[in-house]
Motif scaffolding. Structure first.
Motif, mmCIF file in Angstrom:
data_model
loop_
_atom_site.group_PDB
_atom_site.id
_atom_site.type_symbol
_atom_site.label_atom_id
_atom_site.label_comp_id
_atom_site.label_asym_id
_atom_site.label_seq_id
_atom_site.Cartn_x
_atom_site.Cartn_y
_atom_site.Cartn_z
ATOM 1 N N TYR A 42 0.842 -1.199 0.000
ATOM 2 C CA TYR A 42 0.000 0.000 0.000
ATOM 3 C C TYR A 42 0.877 1.250 0.000
ATOM 4 O O TYR A 42 1.853 1.339 0.737
ATOM 5 N N GLY A 43 0.524 2.212 -0.845
ATOM 6 C CA GLY A 43 1.229 3.487 -0.863
ATOM 7 C C GLY A 43 2.358 3.586 -1.863
ATOM 8 O O GLY A 43 2.884 4.679 -2.098
ATOM 9 N N THR B 88 -2.942 1.680 -4.843
ATOM 10 C CA THR B 88 -3.326 2.266 -3.558
ATOM 11 C C THR B 88 -4.786 2.712 -3.602
ATOM 12 O O THR B 88 -5.551 2.468 -2.662
#
Length: 286
Positions: free
Chosen positions: A181-182, A188
């Motif tokens: 994630y990110g 995301t």
């Protein structure tokens, strides 16, 4: 809500006490916006004076008028209605960081540095005709706070989806997909949509007067939410059974104490989500 019990002075003081003494936010970083005034109602210098009195820096108080779309900032009313209460509002902001994008970087800037965490609507007028307002005999306060936005600062994450309410679901999606994630904007966003829409679906089905997916009314909204979650799950190459795992996280871990009915209805909630996921996935395969 205050229905004539207290007004601007008390509410301003209590809001600052909540943000600083209870939540631990730095009073020197708190910013607030108030109504700049127009031809129909005066500038809200009263609220500004209470803000300064309670410790808000003068440079952190913003008088806002019309925005880029021609709507009044810091003013609330039901458009197109008469005989209804309305009035100025006082909005509360906190910065994600201290890096200004320019010398004019403030709460009305589009750079995203400031997050609005709450507001107090001071209903002190009645709209009787177009552009004609009279003072209400009983003045009221409508307060709204953003739990998830406040959690960004209380959890010190800088991201709603890394707060206590979402991080377990996000971690589950990371584990199931092998995607961090990110690290990528597209994946995301997909993780956020899956986590958010499954949570909302759990709440809609698990409510006391819960709904189920259908082609009409609220049931259609629920159907679209689940199906959108499926679309973005497919973008992540996610095994769709993991959607049930995400739902269980919200039911068993995140909201089990606050909403015990979700636990009681767990099997029913999972079943309804599963049926809709399967139905939509078969339609996509045709």
């Amino acid at each position: 809500w205050s229905l004539g019990d207290y007004f601007k002075k008390e509410k301003t003081k209590w809001s600052i006490e909540l943000l600083t003494q209870k939540f631990g936010l730095d009073i020197n970083k708190i910013s607030s916006s108030v109504f700049a005034g127009n031809e129909d109602a005066p500038k809200d210098t009263e609220t500004a004076s209470y803000l300064k009195e309670a410790g808000i820096k003068e440079e952190n108080i913003y008088y806002l008028g019309k925005n880029s779309k021609g709507k009044e900032n810091n003013w609330w009313e039901l458009e197109g209605t008469t005989g209804t209460p309305c009035g100025p509002d006082n909005e509360w902001f906190y910065p994600l960081h201290d890096n200004k994008c320019s010398d004019n970087c403030g709460v009305d800037c589009d750079c995203g540095r400031f997050v609005e965490v709450g507001n107090d609507v001071f209903m002190q007028y009645e709209r009787i005709e177009d552009n004609e307002y009279i003072p209400l005999k009983q003045k009221n306060v409508d307060t709204g706070w953003g739990l998830e936005r406040l959690l960004v600062f209380l959890n010190n994450t800088g991201d709603v989806y890394r707060t206590d309410l979402f991080i377990d679901a996000i971690t589950c999606l990371e584990s199931a997909t092998g995607i961090k994630y990110g690290e990528n904007e597209k994946t995301t966003r997909a993780m956020r949509i899956v986590a958010d829409h499954i949570r909302t679906s759990v709440m809609l089905i698990g409510d006391k007067n819960g709904i189920v997916p259908s082609n009409v009314g609220p049931g259609y909204v629920l159907r679209r939410l689940i199906r959108r979650a499926v679309r973005y799950a497919n973008e992540l190459n996610l095994n769709l059974s993991v959607l049930n795992d995400v739902a269980r996280i919200y039911i068993e871990k995140i909201y089990n104490e606050s909403y015990p009915l979700l636990v009681e209805k767990k099997d029913y909630i999972i079943e309804e989500i599963s049926k809709e996921v399967e139905k939509f996935n078969k339609a996509l395969a045709l």
